[in-house]
Design a protein around this motif. Structure first.
Motif, short mmCIF file in Angstrom:
data_model
loop_
_atom_site.label_atom_id
_atom_site.label_comp_id
_atom_site.label_asym_id
_atom_site.label_seq_id
_atom_site.Cartn_x
_atom_site.Cartn_y
_atom_site.Cartn_z
N ARG A 1 5.38 3.54 2.12
CA ARG A 1 4.82 2.20 1.86
C ARG A 1 4.54 1.43 3.22
N ILE A 2 3.31 0.67 3.12
CA ILE A 2 3.10 -0.43 4.09
C ILE A 2 3.14 -1.76 3.32
N CYS B 1 0.59 -1.15 -0.06
CA CYS B 1 0.09 0.00 -0.24
C CYS B 1 0.89 1.13 0.13
N ARG B 2 0.55 2.22 -0.95
CA ARG B 2 1.37 3.45 -1.11
C ARG B 2 0.42 4.49 -0.49
N ILE B 3 0.76 5.24 0.63
CA ILE B 3 0.11 6.31 1.42
C ILE B 3 0.85 7.49 0.92
N ARG B 4 -0.09 8.37 0.65
CA ARG B 4 0.41 9.91 0.55
C ARG B 4 -0.32 10.76 1.63
N VAL B 5 0.57 11.47 2.22
CA VAL B 5 0.16 12.52 3.19
C VAL B 5 0.68 13.73 3.24
N ARG B 6 -0.17 14.75 3.53
CA ARG B 6 0.22 16.19 3.82
C ARG B 6 0.73 16.37 5.04
#
Length: 231
Positions: free
Chosen positions: A72-73, A6-11
């Motif tokens: 990434r997770i 899982c690719r997680i995008r965060v601000r």
């Protein structure tokens, strides 16, 4: 066994110094697990996921407020992957606001190498960091046995230990890497494993991609990247 990434995008909601990044990512993930997976979250058993650091890397070591980064997770659980995808895309903590998520399944191919993106840690209550107390072959065997125990825990199958896991183990750091953990610093190493081509070694290497090598994968330790065998 499937490995979900899982690719997680965060601000970022504030500036964060590099040494604090693993702790803040871990808290971001824990903040959703504590809602629906509390027993799992607080248990001492092996966790079925591992995460890496923020990307792109900031050369000055300061990750910037308002900028969007990704991490990434990886997990061997489809249920957990779907849960991360559903909830992290809008989760918010003091430091992070979720922006988007996407997912893929890693191809099952013969692995030539796996190498650590985040440091590999083993904990020894008696003496702390392993160097000076264990030989390199003993350290390598400790990592192999740890993976075998994880394999047994997650699959219920016995693998035995009468096989070669890697042909060569290369250390990529010249001195131990410090990892802030609660009120102390753990010490770890970045290592490249040239994976043996036998089926048991390949199964362990695949598992390592999904749950990490060593201890504290859910804290961001032992996240592995990979290189497939060229045919």
């Amino acid at each position: 066994m499937f490995i979900f990434e899982c690719r997680i995008r965060v601000r970022l909601n504030c500036d964060i110094m590099y040494p604090k990044i693993p702790e803040k990512i871990t808290y971001f993930i824990d903040s959703i697990l504590a809602k629906d997976y509390l027993d799992y979250h607080v248990s001492k058993e092996y966790k079925n996921y591992v995460h890496d650091m923020l990307w792109p890397i900031e050369g000055d070591g300061v990750y910037k407020q308002g900028k969007i980064y990704a991490f990434r997770i990886r997990t061997i659980s489809q249920e957990m992957a779907e849960y991360f995808m559903e909830h992290l895309s809008y989760q918010q903590t003091k430091e992070f606001t979720g922006v988007s998520t996407d997912i893929k399944i890693l191809p099952k191919k013969l692995l030539e190498k796996i190498y650590s993106i985040t440091p590999i840690v083993i904990k020894n209550p008696e003496f702390g960091y392993w160097r000076g107390h264990m030989t390199v072959p003993e350290f390598e065997e400790r990592l192999k046995i740890n993976l075998i125990k994880k394999y047994r825990f997650f699959t219920g199958n016995e693998l035995g230990d009468d096989f070669e896991f890697c042909n060569l183990m290369e250390f990529k750091n010249k001195k131990p890497i410090k990892l802030p953990y609660k009120n102390i610093c753990l010490l770890g190493d970045k290592i490249c494993f040239h994976v043996a081509p036998n089926p048991k070694a390949q199964m362990l290497a695949q598992l390592a991609l999904g749950v990490g090598i060593g201890e504290g994968g859910s804290r961001g330790n032992g996240f592995m990247n990979y290189q497939y065998m060229q045919r």
